[in-house]
Design a protein around this motif. Structure first.
Motif, PDB file in Angstrom:
ATOM      1  N   ILE A  56       0.835  -1.192   0.000  1.00  0.00           N
ATOM      2  CA  ILE A  56       0.000   0.000   0.000  1.00  0.00           C
ATOM      3  C   ILE A  56       0.878   1.253   0.000  1.00  0.00           C
ATOM      4  O   ILE A  56       2.079   1.182   0.240  1.00  0.00           O
ATOM      5  CB  ILE A  56      -0.934   0.043   1.237  1.00  0.00           C
ATOM      6  CG1 ILE A  56      -0.103   0.084   2.530  1.00  0.00           C
ATOM      7  CG2 ILE A  56      -1.893  -1.130   1.252  1.00  0.00           C
ATOM      8  CD1 ILE A  56      -0.911   0.389   3.767  1.00  0.00           C
ATOM      9  N   GLU A  57       0.254   2.384  -0.262  1.00  0.00           N
ATOM     10  CA  GLU A  57       0.937   3.658  -0.060  1.00  0.00           C
ATOM     11  C   GLU A  57       1.039   3.902   1.440  1.00  0.00           C
ATOM     12  O   GLU A  57       0.066   3.716   2.174  1.00  0.00           O
ATOM     13  CB  GLU A  57       0.153   4.791  -0.728  1.00  0.00           C
ATOM     14  CG  GLU A  57       0.830   6.143  -0.625  1.00  0.00           C
ATOM     15  CD  GLU A  57       0.069   7.221  -1.382  1.00  0.00           C
ATOM     16  OE1 GLU A  57       0.366   8.411  -1.148  1.00  0.00           O
ATOM     17  OE2 GLU A  57      -0.819   6.866  -2.184  1.00  0.00           O
ATOM     18  N   CYS A  58       2.185   4.293   1.892  1.00  0.00           N
ATOM     19  CA  CYS A  58       2.409   4.427   3.328  1.00  0.00           C
ATOM     20  C   CYS A  58       1.529   5.530   3.923  1.00  0.00           C
ATOM     21  O   CYS A  58       1.527   6.664   3.434  1.00  0.00           O
ATOM     22  CB  CYS A  58       3.874   4.738   3.610  1.00  0.00           C
ATOM     23  SG  CYS A  58       4.304   4.517   5.347  1.00  0.00           S
ATOM     24  N   PRO A  59       0.765   5.216   4.974  1.00  0.00           N
ATOM     25  CA  PRO A  59      -0.054   6.247   5.616  1.00  0.00           C
ATOM     26  C   PRO A  59       0.808   7.411   6.111  1.00  0.00           C
ATOM     27  O   PRO A  59       1.925   7.199   6.605  1.00  0.00           O
ATOM     28  CB  PRO A  59      -0.704   5.493   6.782  1.00  0.00           C
ATOM     29  CG  PRO A  59      -0.680   4.062   6.377  1.00  0.00           C
ATOM     30  CD  PRO A  59       0.584   3.898   5.586  1.00  0.00           C
ATOM     31  N   GLN A  60       0.275   8.600   5.985  1.00  0.00           N
ATOM     32  CA  GLN A  60       1.024   9.801   6.359  1.00  0.00           C
ATOM     33  C   GLN A  60       1.558   9.761   7.792  1.00  0.00           C
ATOM     34  O   GLN A  60       2.707  10.161   8.029  1.00  0.00           O
ATOM     35  CB  GLN A  60       0.152  11.043   6.150  1.00  0.00           C
ATOM     36  CG  GLN A  60       0.875  12.354   6.374  1.00  0.00           C
ATOM     37  CD  GLN A  60       1.989  12.580   5.371  1.00  0.00           C
ATOM     38  OE1 GLN A  60       1.958  12.051   4.264  1.00  0.00           O
ATOM     39  NE2 GLN A  60       2.997  13.368   5.757  1.00  0.00           N
ATOM     40  N   PRO A  61       0.777   9.269   8.785  1.00  0.00           N
ATOM     41  CA  PRO A  61       1.322   9.237  10.154  1.00  0.00           C
ATOM     42  C   PRO A  61       2.589   8.387  10.268  1.00  0.00           C
ATOM     43  O   PRO A  61       3.523   8.760  11.001  1.00  0.00           O
ATOM     44  CB  PRO A  61       0.180   8.634  10.964  1.00  0.00           C
ATOM     45  CG  PRO A  61      -1.051   8.967  10.200  1.00  0.00           C
ATOM     46  CD  PRO A  61      -0.643   8.886   8.766  1.00  0.00           C
ATOM     47  N   LEU A  62       2.653   7.272   9.539  1.00  0.00           N
ATOM     48  CA  LEU A  62       3.846   6.429   9.598  1.00  0.00           C
ATOM     49  C   LEU A  62       5.026   7.100   8.905  1.00  0.00           C
ATOM     50  O   LEU A  62       6.171   6.992   9.348  1.00  0.00           O
ATOM     51  CB  LEU A  62       3.567   5.063   8.975  1.00  0.00           C
ATOM     52  CG  LEU A  62       2.589   4.163   9.740  1.00  0.00           C
ATOM     53  CD1 LEU A  62       2.369   2.852   8.991  1.00  0.00           C
ATOM     54  CD2 LEU A  62       3.108   3.873  11.145  1.00  0.00           C
ATOM     55  N   ASP A 111      -1.151  -5.821  11.282  1.00  0.00           N
ATOM     56  CA  ASP A 111       0.049  -4.990  11.439  1.00  0.00           C
ATOM     57  C   ASP A 111       0.471  -4.358  10.116  1.00  0.00           C
ATOM     58  O   ASP A 111       0.200  -4.888   9.041  1.00  0.00           O
ATOM     59  CB  ASP A 111       1.235  -5.834  11.945  1.00  0.00           C
ATOM     60  CG  ASP A 111       0.934  -6.565  13.241  1.00  0.00           C
ATOM     61  OD1 ASP A 111       0.202  -6.011  14.079  1.00  0.00           O
ATOM     62  OD2 ASP A 111       1.435  -7.695  13.406  1.00  0.00           O
ATOM     63  N   TYR A 112       1.191  -3.246  10.225  1.00  0.00           N
ATOM     64  CA  TYR A 112       1.910  -2.692   9.088  1.00  0.00           C
ATOM     65  C   TYR A 112       3.323  -3.264   9.070  1.00  0.00           C
ATOM     66  O   TYR A 112       3.930  -3.493  10.122  1.00  0.00           O
ATOM     67  CB  TYR A 112       2.001  -1.167   9.183  1.00  0.00           C
ATOM     68  CG  TYR A 112       0.702  -0.456   8.872  1.00  0.00           C
ATOM     69  CD1 TYR A 112       0.304  -0.238   7.552  1.00  0.00           C
ATOM     70  CD2 TYR A 112      -0.121   0.009   9.891  1.00  0.00           C
ATOM     71  CE1 TYR A 112      -0.886   0.414   7.259  1.00  0.00           C
ATOM     72  CE2 TYR A 112      -1.313   0.665   9.614  1.00  0.00           C
ATOM     73  CZ  TYR A 112      -1.690   0.861   8.298  1.00  0.00           C
ATOM     74  OH  TYR A 112      -2.871   1.499   8.015  1.00  0.00           O
ATOM     75  N   LEU A 113       3.850  -3.491   7.869  1.00  0.00           N
ATOM     76  CA  LEU A 113       5.237  -3.895   7.679  1.00  0.00           C
ATOM     77  C   LEU A 113       5.930  -2.816   6.859  1.00  0.00           C
ATOM     78  O   LEU A 113       5.542  -2.546   5.723  1.00  0.00           O
ATOM     79  CB  LEU A 113       5.315  -5.248   6.955  1.00  0.00           C
ATOM     80  CG  LEU A 113       6.711  -5.696   6.493  1.00  0.00           C
ATOM     81  CD1 LEU A 113       7.687  -5.793   7.659  1.00  0.00           C
ATOM     82  CD2 LEU A 113       6.633  -7.022   5.727  1.00  0.00           C
ATOM     83  N   LEU A 114       6.942  -2.202   7.466  1.00  0.00           N
ATOM     84  CA  LEU A 114       7.717  -1.167   6.799  1.00  0.00           C
ATOM     85  C   LEU A 114       9.107  -1.702   6.502  1.00  0.00           C
ATOM     86  O   LEU A 114       9.807  -2.181   7.402  1.00  0.00           O
ATOM     87  CB  LEU A 114       7.825   0.080   7.696  1.00  0.00           C
ATOM     88  CG  LEU A 114       6.513   0.636   8.269  1.00  0.00           C
ATOM     89  CD1 LEU A 114       6.794   1.875   9.114  1.00  0.00           C
ATOM     90  CD2 LEU A 114       5.519   0.949   7.166  1.00  0.00           C
ATOM     91  N   GLN A 159       9.331   0.745   1.473  1.00  0.00           N
ATOM     92  CA  GLN A 159       8.162  -0.012   1.034  1.00  0.00           C
ATOM     93  C   GLN A 159       7.238  -0.185   2.228  1.00  0.00           C
ATOM     94  O   GLN A 159       7.693  -0.356   3.365  1.00  0.00           O
ATOM     95  CB  GLN A 159       8.567  -1.382   0.489  1.00  0.00           C
ATOM     96  CG  GLN A 159       7.440  -2.146  -0.209  1.00  0.00           C
ATOM     97  CD  GLN A 159       7.926  -3.475  -0.792  1.00  0.00           C
ATOM     98  OE1 GLN A 159       9.024  -3.941  -0.475  1.00  0.00           O
ATOM     99  NE2 GLN A 159       7.122  -4.094  -1.641  1.00  0.00           N
ATOM    100  N   CYS A 160       5.931  -0.157   1.972  1.00  0.00           N
ATOM    101  CA  CYS A 160       4.943  -0.305   3.040  1.00  0.00           C
ATOM    102  C   CYS A 160       3.936  -1.376   2.643  1.00  0.00           C
ATOM    103  O   CYS A 160       3.404  -1.353   1.532  1.00  0.00           O
ATOM    104  CB  CYS A 160       4.222   1.021   3.298  1.00  0.00           C
ATOM    105  SG  CYS A 160       2.952   0.939   4.589  1.00  0.00           S
TER     106      CYS A 160
END
Length: 262
Positions: A125-131, A148-151, A141-142
């Protein structure tokens, strides 16, 4: 006054004060949800596992200091260690069952416990602005799993140096955030932050590897991998991508045996 034996186990390590500590209570019958949550809060560890034998299966539930969670790897490993050491040394294959995550086999051989867990489903996904604001330009990459999110970061050093604002991170709508990169001495490294469920940084997170394993297996083109979670305590894992399931292997050591009075 009621009494209950409690075990504290350091998982994903063979050294006391390493890996990830989990508390384990083996019950004859379930306690109330409120009492189990209070015990977990009093323990103030990332996870407390409660286990009840039911035929050939061992029913299992996991609580952080603030909430019950769907899946926990290190506390499952810790529970398997306690059952093998104190209750069923004759059994090399344990079958846990979670009402939230289904059947979770654990195999024991030569001091190593191997968890058999369902693979997470990942979507890039496109990385959320808060992250992006919290982790900055380190993110290359997000991806988003079930909880969970994986960055993905460029290298191990960037993962090691990450210093997120936990107050801001707690506002992100997820269970937690995994950050990961190729390892210098292992296939990949990671860290896991979950202030949303009362754990700012988890030392070694088995459940996060249900997300990490399929990602890195695909990236590196190999099914069997080595991993380290590079928290302050640190932990080592041997993992395998089995398609719809993953295998997560590690060791454990007893830190404490005591009695709860309630």
């Amino acid at each position: 006054m009621n009494k209950l034996t409690i075990y504290q186990v350091d998982a994903f390590t063979d050294q006391v004060f390493g890996g990830n500590p989990a508390a384990v209570c083996v019950l004859s019958n379930w306690l109330s949800d409120n009492l189990m949550q209070n015990i977990a809060a009093e323990n103030n560890l990332a996870e407390t596992a409660f286990v009840v034998k039911d035929g050939h299966q061992f029913l299992i539930r996991w609580f952080t200091p603030t909430t019950e969670v769907d899946l926990c790897g290190h506390a499952t490993l810790a529970a398997a260690f306690v059952l093998e050491k104190y209750f069923h040394p004759e059994i090399s294959q344990l079958e846990f069952y979670s009402h939230r995550s289904g059947i979770l086999p654990v195999h024991y051989q030569n001091g190593v416990f191997t968890l058999d867990f369902p693979t997470d489903v990942l979507v890039e996904i496109e990385c959320p602005q808060p992250l992006t604001q919290i982790f900055g330009s380190s993110i290359i990459q997000c991806l988003k799993g079930k909880t969970d999110y994986l960055l993905i970061f460029k290298n191990q050093e960037e993962v090691a140096l990450a210093d997120p604002n936990f107050n801001e991170l707690a506002k992100v709508n997820c269970r937690g955030v995994i950050i990961s990169a190729p390892g210098e001495e292992v296939d990949f490294v990671s860290r896991f932050f979950a202030p949303q469920v009362g754990v700012n940084e988890d030392p070694v997170t088995g459940s996060a590897h249900t997300t990490l394993i399929p990602y890195w297996s695909k990236q590196l083109g190999k099914k069997k991998l080595t991993a380290q979670q590079i928290s302050k305590r640190g932990g080592s894992l041997w993992v395998e991508d089995m398609g719809e399931r993953v295998k997560i292997s590690g060791k454990a050591v007893l830190y404490l045996e005591g009695t709860i009075f309630y």
